[in-house]
Design a protein around this motif. Structure first.
Motif, mmCIF file in Angstrom:
data_model
loop_
_atom_site.group_PDB
_atom_site.id
_atom_site.type_symbol
_atom_site.label_atom_id
_atom_site.label_comp_id
_atom_site.label_asym_id
_atom_site.label_seq_id
_atom_site.Cartn_x
_atom_site.Cartn_y
_atom_site.Cartn_z
ATOM 1 N N ASN A 13 27.739 -0.469 -19.330
ATOM 2 C CA ASN A 13 26.883 0.633 -19.737
ATOM 3 C C ASN A 13 27.705 1.794 -20.285
ATOM 4 O O ASN A 13 28.846 2.018 -19.861
ATOM 5 C CB ASN A 13 26.046 1.115 -18.555
ATOM 6 C CG ASN A 13 25.128 0.025 -18.027
ATOM 7 O OD1 ASN A 13 24.586 -0.773 -18.809
ATOM 8 N ND2 ASN A 13 24.964 -0.026 -16.712
ATOM 9 N N ASN A 61 23.489 -0.869 -21.410
ATOM 10 C CA ASN A 61 22.593 0.237 -21.742
ATOM 11 C C ASN A 61 23.378 1.394 -22.347
ATOM 12 O O ASN A 61 24.566 1.578 -22.058
ATOM 13 C CB ASN A 61 21.860 0.726 -20.493
ATOM 14 C CG ASN A 61 20.986 -0.356 -19.890
ATOM 15 O OD1 ASN A 61 20.387 -1.171 -20.614
ATOM 16 N ND2 ASN A 61 20.904 -0.392 -18.554
ATOM 17 N N ASN A 91 23.022 5.476 -22.608
ATOM 18 C CA ASN A 91 22.320 6.652 -22.112
ATOM 19 C C ASN A 91 22.983 7.891 -22.698
ATOM 20 O O ASN A 91 24.133 8.200 -22.397
ATOM 21 C CB ASN A 91 22.372 6.712 -20.586
ATOM 22 C CG ASN A 91 21.520 7.835 -20.010
ATOM 23 O OD1 ASN A 91 20.970 8.666 -20.753
ATOM 24 N ND2 ASN A 91 21.407 7.869 -18.686
ATOM 25 N N GLY A 109 21.385 -3.634 -24.489
ATOM 26 C CA GLY A 109 20.512 -3.116 -23.441
ATOM 27 C C GLY A 109 19.526 -2.108 -23.990
ATOM 28 O O GLY A 109 19.109 -2.167 -25.158
ATOM 29 N N ASN A 110 19.208 -1.148 -23.127
ATOM 30 C CA ASN A 110 18.206 -0.142 -23.486
ATOM 31 C C ASN A 110 18.875 1.132 -23.977
ATOM 32 O O ASN A 110 19.984 1.466 -23.550
ATOM 33 C CB ASN A 110 17.328 0.181 -22.273
ATOM 34 C CG ASN A 110 16.547 -1.031 -21.797
ATOM 35 O OD1 ASN A 110 16.010 -1.797 -22.612
ATOM 36 N ND2 ASN A 110 16.496 -1.221 -20.479
ATOM 37 N N GLY A 154 18.680 4.933 -23.665
ATOM 38 C CA GLY A 154 18.097 5.978 -22.852
ATOM 39 C C GLY A 154 17.748 7.189 -23.693
ATOM 40 O O GLY A 154 17.759 7.150 -24.933
ATOM 41 N N TYR A 187 19.281 -4.718 -32.211
ATOM 42 C CA TYR A 187 18.832 -4.414 -30.867
ATOM 43 C C TYR A 187 18.017 -5.577 -30.318
ATOM 44 O O TYR A 187 17.517 -6.412 -31.059
ATOM 45 C CB TYR A 187 17.995 -3.138 -30.850
ATOM 46 C CG TYR A 187 16.869 -3.137 -31.861
ATOM 47 C CD1 TYR A 187 15.652 -3.750 -31.556
ATOM 48 C CD2 TYR A 187 17.017 -2.532 -33.097
ATOM 49 C CE1 TYR A 187 14.616 -3.757 -32.475
ATOM 50 C CE2 TYR A 187 15.988 -2.538 -34.021
ATOM 51 C CZ TYR A 187 14.792 -3.151 -33.712
ATOM 52 O OH TYR A 187 13.772 -3.168 -34.628
ATOM 53 N N THR A 232 15.585 -4.748 -27.830
ATOM 54 C CA THR A 232 14.322 -4.076 -27.522
ATOM 55 C C THR A 232 13.977 -3.164 -28.695
ATOM 56 O O THR A 232 14.790 -2.331 -29.106
ATOM 57 C CB THR A 232 14.451 -3.242 -26.239
ATOM 58 O OG1 THR A 232 14.833 -4.098 -25.162
ATOM 59 C CG2 THR A 232 13.127 -2.571 -25.903
ATOM 60 N N LEU A 237 12.847 -0.328 -31.128
ATOM 61 C CA LEU A 237 12.940 1.114 -31.005
ATOM 62 C C LEU A 237 12.224 1.771 -32.170
ATOM 63 O O LEU A 237 12.175 1.227 -33.288
ATOM 64 C CB LEU A 237 14.410 1.556 -31.007
ATOM 65 C CG LEU A 237 15.282 1.041 -29.853
ATOM 66 C CD1 LEU A 237 16.739 1.352 -30.147
ATOM 67 C CD2 LEU A 237 14.846 1.676 -28.539
#
Length: 624
Positions: free
Chosen positions: A303, A324, A326, A342-343, A345, A360, A362, A364
């Motif tokens: 991360n 991720n 963030n 990952g995601n 943030g 990606y 996921t 966005l």
């Protein structure tokens, strides 16, 4: 007169003593090779000269005179005369010698044979090449006089050699049997073995560096397998860096990586980072503060957290976030492609490059990744991931070869107590100067007694020692300090003179360094044995004005405590510079464990005009 032998054809300038009726020996070919001699007269009814040749260039080193039986003559220096019985009636006496040549190729022939002997012996092969003649074959020296010579042994550390000389009447066949033999022991001076140490790093440690004060400034590769913490000063790394543990760099200072940086565990930077080439973070990455720029490709295996970057975190090439991302409400700017496994943030990834893509898993919204031309693509991009971490998968290739101090005969050691005392002890008012005087005297004595190792005095420290303040004292010699137990304290070590060489060897067990440092240049190697206790800490504390040329290698799991006291931590002061110097390290190559990297040539040590030749000193002769 000038004298040469058979096919070798090396001219020898010498004088002779000829009894009545002796005929002059004719000079022969190849006048571009010269051997200079000083001579001593010898009386006797019959005198014979027998040549000892060093490799393909005849080096006259001996004269043999009539004797009535086997004898042994041992001596030091040029003052010796080699004696041997013979049936011949002419001869030469030579007591001092050196070899010169106008043709560099001839010197190369000499050195090449010595190289072959060393290399094959190191492989366990017995190699004793003939210099003149061969098995069952001799070289004609004069009417009714023949000889053969071969190199039996050569030690590339001490440069001592042994030649076997066999004399007879005939050149070949059964009649070429030897009538008299001699073993000639010679020291071949002005030679050095240019064996590469094979070192790779300016700073290497199997352990960590968890207390690094006032930063590091390293010109050379850095490999530290344990945890690293650097603080209170800017850090500069001119070559590649590998950190095997966690990395923490607190405070508002800048860390510059001019070549690739590879961090195997978590990394946390509280100041600016300037990475000019590839950066590989195997696990988590945390960046706090503004001004961080990655010029090359970046990979983060875990991360990524960016805090308080205020739009000041910039990626100028492709970047891959394998976990991720963030941003805590902030924005990062990119110029290349971006891959996020990952995601994302709270925050924004903005593209400053034309036609760049965001990959990606996921979906966005475009407001989260503005300015990317292809924001809807999913999946991985091999172009981003390919080639990352090559240095991670070949970490063993970054490690430096180890040394074996056991190669040095303990009988050659000088105990530190003999250097620390002068009469009833070092003069309290002049202890540093006294120490240097004693060190020089110990070197001279060891040299006289043949106790130097590769031109180095070896000083053992059995149970620790505290050296006097030697600030501004210069040592021009070569020395190896072997810390066998206890702690060596030297807060003001001597300054290394130009051409000097120093190794601090910290041995097995509880041996350690305690506040070792200098206020001047250090030329050499600080080395910690792999069997040193893992719980030990070796404190290296450098003072203003100091610098390191050579390397620092810790092969144990023990910890290095690094204190760079330049300017007392004042802003604007740079850390102590550490510069990798292969030439300095090569002087310790004969100590390589298991002959690692034991290749390289025997060369002339002093190549200055008028001194570019081999000095031959007679150690002794045994006739049988």
């Amino acid at each position: 007169m000038k004298l040469s032998i058979g096919q070798i054809g090396s001219s020898v300038t010498c004088c002779t003593h000829r009894p009545a009726g002796n005929s002059q020996i004719s000079a022969q070919q190849n006048q571009n090779r010269y051997i200079h001699r000083r001579h001593a007269g010898e009386s006797g009814s019959v005198i014979v000269g027998v040549m000892v040749a060093l490799v393909f260039i005849s080096i006259v080193t001996a004269a043999m005179v009539k004797s009535t039986g086997g004898q042994s003559v041992a001596s030091r220096g040029y003052g010796s005369v080699m004696l041997m019985s013979s049936t011949a009636n002419s001869g030469i006496i030579a007591t001092e010698s050196s070899m010169r040549t106008k043709n560099p190729a001839n010197i190369a022939e000499v050195l090449a044979m010595l190289d072959s002997v060393v290399a094959r012996n190191e492989r366990g092969e017995e190699y004793q090449p003939y210099v003149h003649g061969g098995a069952g074959r001799k070289v004609r020296f004069a009417d009714g006089q023949t000889f053969s010579s071969r190199l039996i042994s050569y030690n590339p550390v001490t440069h001592n050699s042994r030649f076997e000389i066999n004399a007879g009447r005939n050149e070949t066949g059964a009649a070429a049997r030897s009538l008299k033999s001699a073993d000639v022991f010679l020291h071949l001076g002005n030679l050095t073995r240019n064996t590469p140490f094979g070192a790779r790093n300016a700073v290497f440690s199997e352990g960590g560096m968890e207390n690094g004060d006032n930063g590091m400034d390293v010109n050379g590769h850095v490999t530290i397998m344990g945890n690293v913490r650097l603080q209170n000063k800017d850090n500069n790394f001119d070559s590649s860096v590998y950190f095997g543990g966690t990395v923490t760099i607190p405070g508002g200072y800048t860390t510059t990586f001019k070549k690739g940086v590879y961090i195997h565990d978590d990394a946390e930077f509280h100041g600016m980072v300037n990475a000019r080439e590839e950066a590989y973070f195997n696990k988590n990455l945390r960046i706090m503060g503004t001004g961080t720029t990655f010029d090359g490709r970046v990979y983060v295996g875990g991360n990524t957290v960016a805090q308080n970057t205020n739009n000041g975190l910039v990626f100028k090439d492709d970047v891959s976030f394998n976990g991720n991302l963030n941003l805590e409400g902030g924005t990062i700017r990119t110029t290349g492609d971006v891959y996020l496994a990952g995601n994302l943030g709270n925050g924004t990834v903005r593209s400053d490059g034309a036609g760049k893509s965001f990959y990606y898993n996921t979906a966005l919204g475009s407001d989260r990744i503005p300015s990317f031309s292809q924001s809807s693509i999913t999946g991985t991009n091999p172009a981003i991931l390919s080639g990352f971490g090559a240095a991670m998968s070949n970490v063993d290739d970054r490690k430096d070869p180890q040394l074996d101090i056991g190669k040095i005969n303990r009988n050659t050691f000088t105990n530190i107590s003999t250097i620390l005392q002068s009469g009833n002890g070092l003069d309290p008012l002049n202890r540093g100067a006294d120490f240097i005087t004693n060190l020089n005297n110990a070197y001279a004595l060891a040299q006289t007694e043949g106790r130097l190792y590769n031109d180095h005095l070896v000083v053992n420290i059995p149970s620790g020692a505290t050296l006097p303040n030697m600030n501004n004292q210069v040592f021009d010699g070569k020395v190896i300090f072997v810390v066998e137990g206890g702690s060596l304290h030297a807060t003001q070590f001597y300054h290394s003179g130009e051409g000097s060489s120093t190794m601090i060897y910290v041995g097995a067990g509880n041996a350690s360094l305690g506040n070792f440092g200098s206020s001047g240049p250090f030329l050499g190697l600080i080395y910690v044995d792999e069997s040193n206790n893992p719980g030990n800490t070796h404190t290296i504390a450098w003072n203003p004005g100091s610098s390191i040329q050579g390397a620092i290698h810790n092969h144990s799991k023990s910890n290095l405590a690094w204190h760079s006291r330049v300017g007392g931590g004042n802003a604007g002061e740079k850390a102590v510079p550490v510069t990798f110097n292969e030439e300095i390290l090569n002087q310790f190559a004969p100590l390589l464990k298991n002959n690692e990297n034991a290749s390289g040539g025997v060369t002339i040590a002093d190549t200055s005009p008028g001194n570019n030749h081999i000095h031959v000193t007679v150690i002794g002769v045994y006739f049988h």
